[in-house]
Design a protein around this motif. Structure first.
Motif, short mmCIF file in Angstrom:
data_model
loop_
_atom_site.label_atom_id
_atom_site.label_comp_id
_atom_site.label_asym_id
_atom_site.label_seq_id
_atom_site.Cartn_x
_atom_site.Cartn_y
_atom_site.Cartn_z
N ALA A 177 0.87 -1.21 0.00
CA ALA A 177 0.03 -0.14 -0.02
C ALA A 177 0.93 1.40 0.08
N ASN A 178 1.98 1.31 0.86
CA ASN A 178 2.93 2.50 0.87
C ASN A 178 3.66 2.59 -0.54
N ARG A 179 3.85 1.29 -0.90
CA ARG A 179 4.85 1.75 -2.25
C ARG A 179 3.55 2.12 -3.32
N ILE A 180 2.50 1.67 -3.58
CA ILE A 180 1.59 2.28 -4.59
C ILE A 180 1.32 3.74 -4.36
N TYR A 181 1.16 4.03 -3.07
CA TYR A 181 1.01 5.40 -2.41
C TYR A 181 2.06 6.46 -3.06
N PHE A 182 3.26 6.03 -2.52
CA PHE A 182 4.54 6.77 -2.78
C PHE A 182 4.87 6.68 -4.15
N GLU A 232 5.42 9.57 -9.25
CA GLU A 232 5.51 9.50 -10.74
C GLU A 232 4.10 10.09 -11.24
N GLY A 233 3.15 10.44 -10.41
CA GLY A 233 2.02 11.11 -11.20
C GLY A 233 0.78 9.84 -11.00
N ASN A 234 -0.22 10.40 -11.35
CA ASN A 234 -1.20 9.36 -11.46
C ASN A 234 -1.01 8.28 -12.36
N GLN A 276 4.81 -0.68 -12.32
CA GLN A 276 5.92 0.05 -11.97
C GLN A 276 6.33 -0.13 -10.46
N VAL A 277 5.28 -0.44 -9.62
CA VAL A 277 5.41 -0.34 -8.15
C VAL A 277 6.42 -1.58 -8.08
N GLU A 278 7.16 -1.47 -6.99
CA GLU A 278 8.15 -2.43 -6.74
C GLU A 278 7.31 -3.60 -6.03
N GLY A 279 7.37 -4.97 -6.17
CA GLY A 279 6.79 -5.96 -5.46
C GLY A 279 5.38 -6.18 -6.07
N THR A 284 -0.32 -10.68 -8.88
CA THR A 284 -0.81 -9.83 -7.75
C THR A 284 -1.99 -8.57 -8.34
N LEU A 285 -1.51 -8.14 -9.53
CA LEU A 285 -2.26 -7.07 -10.13
C LEU A 285 -3.72 -7.77 -10.43
#
Length: 129
Positions: free
Chosen positions: A84-89, A94-96, A105-108, A113-114
């Motif tokens: 959740a923190n990785r998605i948020y940050f 990078e922008g929306n 692009q999100v690590e992990g 998972t997507l």
């Protein structure tokens, strides 16, 4: 030279404190469940994360990845605190997210998972976007 997330920390704290309460209600084409946008609903769900997780899991609401706080993203089955923190940050840096592939692009966060979390999420708040 690109700025790191540490340079945006005051902005991040402001967004967390404000809670993103400037949202309106809406629906998405992908799932007719309302998106978690209504300020009153967001306050209610923030007070009871278990209720939010229940409503997300049962398809009563979707979480918009472009406006959600990490605590809201954690309501999605398969998204823990770290992801959740990785998605948020990543979104702040990078922008929306414009497409589902942008989330890769999100690590992990891989394709499997997507695929699992996508039914609980939406990219846009309003129907038709």
């Amino acid at each position: 030279m690109r700025e790191g997330w540490i340079n945006r920390l005051p902005l991040c704290l402001c967004l967390l404190l404000c809670g993103g309460m400037l949202l309106a209600a809406g629906l998405t084409f992908e799932n007719p469940s309302p998106v978690l946008q209504d300020p009153e609903m967001r306050r209610e769900m923030a007070e009871d994360p278990a209720l939010l997780a229940y409503r997300v899991k049962n398809g009563e609401v979707q979480i918009c990845v472009n406006t959600a706080l990490p605590s809201e993203l954690q309501a999605v089955p398969g998204i823990g605190e770290v992801l959740a923190n990785r998605i948020y940050f990543t979104r702040l840096r990078e922008g929306n997210y414009r497409t589902w592939d942008d989330l890769l692009q999100v690590e992990g966060l891989g394709e499997e998972t997507l695929r699992k979390i996508r039914p609980y999420l939406t990219l846009w708040e309003e129907k038709g976007e």
